[in-house]
Scaffold this motif. Sequence first.
Motif, mmCIF file in Angstrom:
data_model
loop_
_atom_site.group_PDB
_atom_site.id
_atom_site.type_symbol
_atom_site.label_atom_id
_atom_site.label_comp_id
_atom_site.label_asym_id
_atom_site.label_seq_id
_atom_site.Cartn_x
_atom_site.Cartn_y
_atom_site.Cartn_z
ATOM 1 N N THR A 1 0.836 -1.199 0.000
ATOM 2 C CA THR A 1 0.000 0.000 0.000
ATOM 3 C C THR A 1 0.867 1.243 0.000
ATOM 4 O OG1 THR A 1 -1.751 -1.166 1.170
ATOM 5 C CG2 THR A 1 -1.815 1.251 1.234
ATOM 6 N N TYR A 2 0.566 2.145 -0.924
ATOM 7 C CA TYR A 2 1.254 3.435 -1.016
ATOM 8 C C TYR A 2 0.408 4.531 -0.367
ATOM 9 C CZ TYR A 2 3.873 7.293 -3.112
ATOM 10 O OH TYR A 2 4.616 8.433 -3.307
ATOM 11 N N VAL A 3 -0.869 4.614 -0.747
ATOM 12 C CA VAL A 3 -1.814 5.552 -0.136
ATOM 13 C C VAL A 3 -3.206 4.935 -0.114
ATOM 14 C CG1 VAL A 3 -0.604 7.722 -0.718
ATOM 15 C CG2 VAL A 3 -2.267 6.766 -2.308
ATOM 16 N N GLU A 4 -4.013 5.411 0.833
ATOM 17 C CA GLU A 4 -5.419 5.042 0.908
ATOM 18 C C GLU A 4 -6.228 6.297 1.158
ATOM 19 O OE1 GLU A 4 -4.703 1.677 3.885
ATOM 20 O OE2 GLU A 4 -6.415 0.964 2.699
ATOM 21 N N PHE A 5 -7.420 6.331 0.562
ATOM 22 C CA PHE A 5 -8.304 7.474 0.689
ATOM 23 C C PHE A 5 -9.710 7.004 0.989
ATOM 24 C CE2 PHE A 5 -5.018 9.141 -2.113
ATOM 25 C CZ PHE A 5 -4.828 10.425 -1.636
ATOM 26 N N ALA A 6 -10.490 7.863 1.610
ATOM 27 C CA ALA A 6 -11.922 7.669 1.779
ATOM 28 C C ALA A 6 -12.606 8.874 1.156
ATOM 29 C CB ALA A 6 -12.281 7.570 3.259
ATOM 30 N N ALA A 7 -13.746 8.643 0.503
ATOM 31 C CA ALA A 7 -14.440 9.742 -0.168
ATOM 32 C C ALA A 7 -15.938 9.681 0.128
ATOM 33 C CB ALA A 7 -14.218 9.662 -1.673
#
Length: 172
Positions: A161-167
């Motif tokens: 994992t490099y980045v994780e986002f929530a939207a």
Amino acid sequence: MSVLVLLIALSPVGAQQSRSANDWKDFDFLLGEWTWMGGGQPGQAKGTSSVRAELNGTVLVRRTHLDYPATKDRAAFAHDDLLYFYHDPADGGVRAIFFDGEGHVIRYSLSVPHGEDSLQFVSDAAPAGTRCRMTYSRTGADSVSEKFEIAPPGKPEEFATYVEFAAKRVGK
């Protein structure tokens, strides 16, 4: 008049008709305007994106803008990108191509796991380069998550994992 004749002569006889909304039904949960939070520690990014059908429904386009705050190790910066989803005329598969303001270009194949509200984008494996995987998952009626992973050169299946986002969807 000669320009019109030239345009008609150059257009393919069986020009592709507009795609129906049903051609993108697996992508419905991504359509709309979004606000994003996340993107790595320290200094969580915040931003917006939109996903919409364009060019008579032949492509979907995601436009993203993220702002990263300053940290003790780097100045604040912004990230902008475009992601085009399209049906490959060669085999009918769904593909995507990504461009960002840092000069990255990533070509993806897409899969839609059966019975799931998710999409997985996987870039081609290159012997001397990295490989990327991006997964969108529906987490609620108006919310999604995105996980972006990278596999190192020579290890195309060892994603980290490099980045994780929530939207959250903005309006309807």
